[in-house]
Design a protein around this motif. Structure first.
Motif, PDB file in Angstrom:
ATOM      1  N   LEU A 120      49.048  26.939  46.303  1.00 17.92           N
ATOM      2  CA  LEU A 120      49.997  27.924  46.813  1.00 17.92           C
ATOM      3  C   LEU A 120      50.045  29.149  45.911  1.00 17.92           C
ATOM      4  O   LEU A 120      50.201  30.279  46.389  1.00 17.92           O
ATOM      5  N   ILE A 121      49.916  28.946  44.583  1.00 15.88           N
ATOM      6  CA  ILE A 121      49.871  30.096  43.665  1.00 15.88           C
ATOM      7  C   ILE A 121      48.647  30.957  43.962  1.00 15.88           C
ATOM      8  O   ILE A 121      48.727  32.200  43.948  1.00 15.88           O
ATOM      9  N   ARG A 122      47.521  30.316  44.250  1.00 17.25           N
ATOM     10  CA  ARG A 122      46.315  31.079  44.590  1.00 17.25           C
ATOM     11  C   ARG A 122      46.515  31.877  45.875  1.00 17.25           C
ATOM     12  O   ARG A 122      46.094  33.042  45.975  1.00 17.25           O
ATOM     13  N   PRO A 166      40.796  44.686  51.989  1.00 21.68           N
ATOM     14  CA  PRO A 166      40.965  45.231  50.628  1.00 21.68           C
ATOM     15  C   PRO A 166      40.265  44.407  49.558  1.00 21.68           C
ATOM     16  O   PRO A 166      39.844  44.950  48.542  1.00 21.68           O
ATOM     17  N   LEU A 167      40.130  43.085  49.772  1.00 22.25           N
ATOM     18  CA  LEU A 167      39.452  42.248  48.786  1.00 22.25           C
ATOM     19  C   LEU A 167      37.977  42.610  48.684  1.00 22.25           C
ATOM     20  O   LEU A 167      37.418  42.709  47.586  1.00 22.25           O
ATOM     21  N   ARG A 168      37.343  42.857  49.810  1.00 19.90           N
ATOM     22  CA  ARG A 168      35.931  43.273  49.790  1.00 19.90           C
ATOM     23  C   ARG A 168      35.784  44.630  49.111  1.00 19.90           C
ATOM     24  O   ARG A 168      34.852  44.853  48.334  1.00 19.90           O
ATOM     25  N   ARG A 169      36.692  45.559  49.415  1.00 18.96           N
ATOM     26  CA  ARG A 169      36.610  46.888  48.800  1.00 18.96           C
ATOM     27  C   ARG A 169      36.764  46.794  47.283  1.00 18.96           C
ATOM     28  O   ARG A 169      36.086  47.491  46.530  1.00 18.96           O
ATOM     29  N   GLU A 170      37.668  45.912  46.822  1.00 23.74           N
ATOM     30  CA  GLU A 170      37.865  45.768  45.380  1.00 23.74           C
ATOM     31  C   GLU A 170      36.623  45.164  44.725  1.00 23.74           C
ATOM     32  O   GLU A 170      36.212  45.601  43.637  1.00 23.74           O
ATOM     33  N   ILE A 171      35.999  44.180  45.383  1.00 24.00           N
ATOM     34  CA  ILE A 171      34.769  43.589  44.844  1.00 24.00           C
ATOM     35  C   ILE A 171      33.674  44.642  44.769  1.00 24.00           C
ATOM     36  O   ILE A 171      32.950  44.762  43.763  1.00 24.00           O
ATOM     37  N   ALA A 172      33.544  45.442  45.821  1.00 28.28           N
ATOM     38  CA  ALA A 172      32.524  46.497  45.835  1.00 28.28           C
ATOM     39  C   ALA A 172      32.799  47.551  44.768  1.00 28.28           C
ATOM     40  O   ALA A 172      31.878  48.026  44.083  1.00 28.28           O
ATOM     41  N   ARG A 173      34.054  47.936  44.582  1.00 27.97           N
ATOM     42  CA  ARG A 173      34.398  48.962  43.586  1.00 27.97           C
ATOM     43  C   ARG A 173      34.075  48.482  42.171  1.00 27.97           C
ATOM     44  O   ARG A 173      33.445  49.191  41.376  1.00 27.97           O
ATOM     45  N   LEU A 174      34.509  47.247  41.844  1.00 30.93           N
ATOM     46  CA  LEU A 174      34.237  46.724  40.511  1.00 30.93           C
ATOM     47  C   LEU A 174      32.739  46.513  40.282  1.00 30.93           C
ATOM     48  O   LEU A 174      32.233  46.742  39.177  1.00 30.93           O
ATOM     49  N   SER A 175      32.027  46.085  41.327  1.00 28.03           N
ATOM     50  CA  SER A 175      30.583  45.892  41.193  1.00 28.03           C
ATOM     51  C   SER A 175      29.881  47.219  40.934  1.00 28.03           C
ATOM     52  O   SER A 175      29.000  47.320  40.062  1.00 28.03           O
ATOM     53  N   LEU A 176      30.274  48.255  41.682  1.00 28.83           N
ATOM     54  CA  LEU A 176      29.685  49.570  41.458  1.00 28.83           C
ATOM     55  C   LEU A 176      29.989  50.081  40.058  1.00 28.83           C
ATOM     56  O   LEU A 176      29.135  50.682  39.391  1.00 28.83           O
ATOM     57  N   GLN A 177      31.210  49.842  39.613  1.00 29.49           N
ATOM     58  CA  GLN A 177      31.591  50.290  38.269  1.00 29.49           C
ATOM     59  C   GLN A 177      30.719  49.614  37.207  1.00 29.49           C
ATOM     60  O   GLN A 177      30.251  50.267  36.268  1.00 29.49           O
ATOM     61  N   ARG A 178      30.491  48.309  37.354  1.00 28.91           N
ATOM     62  CA  ARG A 178      29.632  47.606  36.395  1.00 28.91           C
ATOM     63  C   ARG A 178      28.190  48.098  36.460  1.00 28.91           C
ATOM     64  O   ARG A 178      27.537  48.275  35.430  1.00 28.91           O
ATOM     65  N   ILE A 212      37.246  38.189  40.498  1.00 23.33           N
ATOM     66  CA  ILE A 212      38.359  38.481  41.411  1.00 23.33           C
ATOM     67  C   ILE A 212      39.145  37.206  41.705  1.00 23.33           C
ATOM     68  O   ILE A 212      40.388  37.220  41.779  1.00 23.33           O
ATOM     69  N   GLU A 213      38.441  36.055  41.846  1.00 22.06           N
ATOM     70  CA  GLU A 213      39.139  34.797  42.074  1.00 22.06           C
ATOM     71  C   GLU A 213      40.051  34.457  40.894  1.00 22.06           C
ATOM     72  O   GLU A 213      41.176  33.982  41.069  1.00 22.06           O
ATOM     73  N   GLU A 214      39.561  34.700  39.673  1.00 13.74           N
ATOM     74  CA  GLU A 214      40.406  34.466  38.496  1.00 13.74           C
ATOM     75  C   GLU A 214      41.598  35.417  38.482  1.00 13.74           C
ATOM     76  O   GLU A 214      42.722  35.028  38.145  1.00 13.74           O
ATOM     77  N   GLN A 215      41.361  36.683  38.861  1.00 13.69           N
ATOM     78  CA  GLN A 215      42.460  37.648  38.914  1.00 13.69           C
ATOM     79  C   GLN A 215      43.491  37.252  39.967  1.00 13.69           C
ATOM     80  O   GLN A 215      44.692  37.475  39.777  1.00 13.69           O
ATOM     81  N   VAL A 216      43.006  36.673  41.058  1.00 11.21           N
ATOM     82  CA  VAL A 216      43.931  36.220  42.105  1.00 11.21           C
ATOM     83  C   VAL A 216      44.894  35.177  41.549  1.00 11.21           C
ATOM     84  O   VAL A 216      46.104  35.235  41.794  1.00 11.21           O
ATOM     85  N   MET A 217      44.355  34.211  40.776  1.00 12.02           N
ATOM     86  CA  MET A 217      45.226  33.200  40.166  1.00 12.02           C
ATOM     87  C   MET A 217      46.195  33.830  39.175  1.00 12.02           C
ATOM     88  O   MET A 217      47.377  33.470  39.115  1.00 12.02           O
ATOM     89  N   GLU A 218      45.718  34.798  38.394  1.00 10.95           N
ATOM     90  CA  GLU A 218      46.593  35.468  37.430  1.00 10.95           C
ATOM     91  C   GLU A 218      47.719  36.215  38.144  1.00 10.95           C
ATOM     92  O   GLU A 218      48.880  36.185  37.710  1.00 10.95           O
ATOM     93  N   ARG A 251      46.305  35.929  46.538  1.00 11.06           N
ATOM     94  CA  ARG A 251      45.462  36.546  47.575  1.00 11.06           C
ATOM     95  C   ARG A 251      46.244  37.511  48.451  1.00 11.06           C
ATOM     96  O   ARG A 251      45.666  38.387  49.088  1.00 11.06           O
ATOM     97  N   MET A 252      47.579  37.351  48.485  1.00  7.74           N
ATOM     98  CA  MET A 252      48.390  38.304  49.251  1.00  7.74           C
ATOM     99  C   MET A 252      48.229  39.740  48.733  1.00  7.74           C
ATOM    100  O   MET A 252      48.446  40.687  49.481  1.00  7.74           O
ATOM    101  N   ARG A 253      47.881  39.862  47.449  1.00  4.20           N
ATOM    102  CA  ARG A 253      47.716  41.205  46.879  1.00  4.20           C
ATOM    103  C   ARG A 253      46.652  41.988  47.617  1.00  4.20           C
ATOM    104  O   ARG A 253      46.692  43.226  47.688  1.00  4.20           O
ATOM    105  N   TYR A 254      45.681  41.306  48.200  1.00 12.71           N
ATOM    106  CA  TYR A 254      44.569  41.967  48.878  1.00 12.71           C
ATOM    107  C   TYR A 254      44.654  41.810  50.400  1.00 12.71           C
ATOM    108  O   TYR A 254      43.658  41.854  51.094  1.00 12.71           O
TER     109      TYR A 254
END
Length: 521
Positions: free
Chosen positions: A320-322, A261-273, A296-302, A326-329
């Protein structure tokens, strides 16, 4: 008379007269100076005598003052010493009086004790007499009982003890069984009550993760820009993100396919940009993908920070917060790993509070129990043991470390919260529709496929696309030649064929690209 002689005589007379006059004058001046000197010396002597007298008086005064001071100090020291001596003598006299008083009391106590001892001896003699009489009566009574019952006293005692022993054992076993049954019933009832209340008080989303993301387009004309001339743009996107882009007859939509899912999210946001910017070419694609990956790395920390704040967990290490973010993806048997961990943490907190334990510690362990599933590097350890190792590395409580490592019975449970974490993990995963075993097996197969290719030297990236039917391996041009690329493709295909189980066939594509980059300044 000769005038010259006369002149000489006159000069000689004048010289003699001058000498006489000078001597008289010198004598007169000398006497005057002597008198002045004597007068001055007398004055100096008087002044010296006065000064000496003054100094003598001053020294006498100083000596008297010093004497008075020393005498005062001596008197003070003498008085202090006398006072101490008097105090010591007073204390000694007081001690002597106390000792004399104690001696008197001791003599009195000794006399009293002698009287008591005499009375006690008389009483002991009376008791011994009574005891002898009682023993005689008991012996007489026992002989009579033996005569009546036909048994000796030892036999009767042994029979009585044996019968009481069997009766007590039977009663104890019966009572023990009743207590155990009652405790089991109460424990089961209380456990069911706690679990039901915990489940009822926790609302969880049951969203199944899939491996497809749909990217919507405003019009089908943008599809051509995304594909590019001879498909170079779409190949650049797939190489940079590791995601398979499926462009078919679906109107105004492109499918992004990947098990991660992390790769798909990177690809989706990249295509959108890229679509928003309008500049779609390989160099721009790589730049946008890299920026998106950092975002995405910054969003992971958030996400991790927001999760721990919502759960009320404090003092968690940044790494550990990071990992929590990352569990989100990530997904576990089709269940989103972050949602599963949040649900487990809430269940643990409620159950620990019901049992009178520390709910914050239980929540902490529940949130971190699956961090071993999102490691930065692959390892041979199971996710439970790896999670315990990471928690211990980043300074977590030993109870939390043990709960993480023991939630799949791979470590011995040493703390009370460990079985709570295990039970809540099972409750979260056992909800209807929460997990899919087939999806997890598929994701594991895809990961193993990529890891197999990454194990070879010179391999920079490896992406499994087309639902695992194709493996794209990107190698470093400086380390792998064209001939070695062909050999590498053959070796990977043979290794997949011998070591893995898979449906259909898998196409192995090795990509070697030489780039020359320079900057004009």
């Amino acid at each position: 008379m000769d005038p010259n002689i006369l002149s000489i005589l006159i000069g000689a007379g004048a010289l003699i007269a001058g000498l006489v006059a000078g001597k008289l004058i010198f004598s007169k001046n000398t006497r005057k100076k002597v008198e002045e000197a004597e007068l001055q010396s007398q004055t100096i002597l008087k002044e010296a005598e006065l000064r000496a007298e003054t100094i003598r008086k001053e020294k006498e005064l100083e000596a008297k003052e010093r004497f008075v001071q020393l005498k005062a100090a001596h008197d003070k020291e003498t008085n202090e010493r006398n006072r101490k001596i008097n105090d010591t003598e007073a204390r000694v006299r007081q001690k002597e009086q106390n000792i004399n008083q104690k001696e008197g009391n001791l003599d009195k106590q000794i006399k009293d004790n002698e009287v008591i001892k005499e009375n006690l001896n008389r009483q002991i003699e009376l008791v011994n007499i009574k005891r002898s009489e009682l023993e005689k009566h008991q012996e007489e009574h026992i002989r009579r009982l033996e005569k009546i019952a036909g048994l000796s006293a030892d036999d009767a005692r042994n029979q009585l003890v044996e019968s009481l022993k069997h009766e007590a054992q039977s009663q104890a076993l019966s009572l023990q069984q009743e207590i155990i049954e009652e405790a089991k019933q109460k424990a089961n009832k209380e456990a069911r009550k706690i679990i039901i209340q915990t489940i009822q008080r926790t609302a969880a989303e049951q969203a199944i993760e899939n491996s497809i993301t749909v990217f919507n387009l405003e019009s089908d004309e943008i599809k051509g820009q995304i594909i590019g001339r001879e498909g170079r743009n779409i190949r650049a996107i797939e190489a940079a993100t590791g995601v398979d882009l499926i462009v078919d007859d679906t109107p105004e939509a492109i499918l992004l396919s990947s098990f991660d899912p992390l790769r798909r999210e990177i690809a989706r946001l990249s295509l959108q940009r890229l679509v928003t910017d309008g500049r779609i070419h390989p160099a721009r694609i790589e730049e946008v993908v890299e920026k998106t990956r950092k975002q995405i790395e910054e969003q992971v920390m958030e996400i991790g920070e927001r999760t721990v704040i919502e759960l009320g967990i404090h003092g968690l290490h940044k790494e550990l917060i990071r990992m929590v973010g990352r569990m989100r993806y990530r997904s576990s048997y089709g269940q989103n790993l972050l949602m599963h961990s949040r649900e487990t943490a809430n269940l643990c907190g409620i159950m620990a509070a019901e049992l009178g334990l520390n709910p914050k510690l239980a929540k902490r362990a529940g949130l971190l129990h699956d961090i071993g599933k999102v490691p930065d590097e692959e390892t041979e350890l199971s996710h439970a043991l790896l999670g315990a190792k990471l928690a211990e590395k980043y300074g977590e409580n030993p109870a939390v470390v043990n709960a993480i490592g023991a939630h799949h019975d791979e470590m011995e449970m040493q703390y009370v919260i460990s079985p709570i974490i295990q039970a809540c993990d099972a409750i979260s995963g056992a909800r209807p529709g929460a997990r899919r075993e087939i999806m997890q097996q598929y994701l594991q197969r895809i990961k193993d496929l990529e890891n197999l290719a990454m194990a070879y030297n010179g391999v920079e990236k490896a992406y499994a696309i087309q639902a695992g039917r194709e493996l794209r391996v990107i190698v470093e041009a400086d380390k792998v030649t064209d001939q070695e690329s062909e050999k590498l493709s053959f070796e990977i295909a043979q290794k997949i064929q011998t070591e893995m189980t898979f449906p259909g066939q898998i196409k192995v594509t090795v990509i070697r690209e030489k780039r020359a980059v320079n900057v004009a300044r």
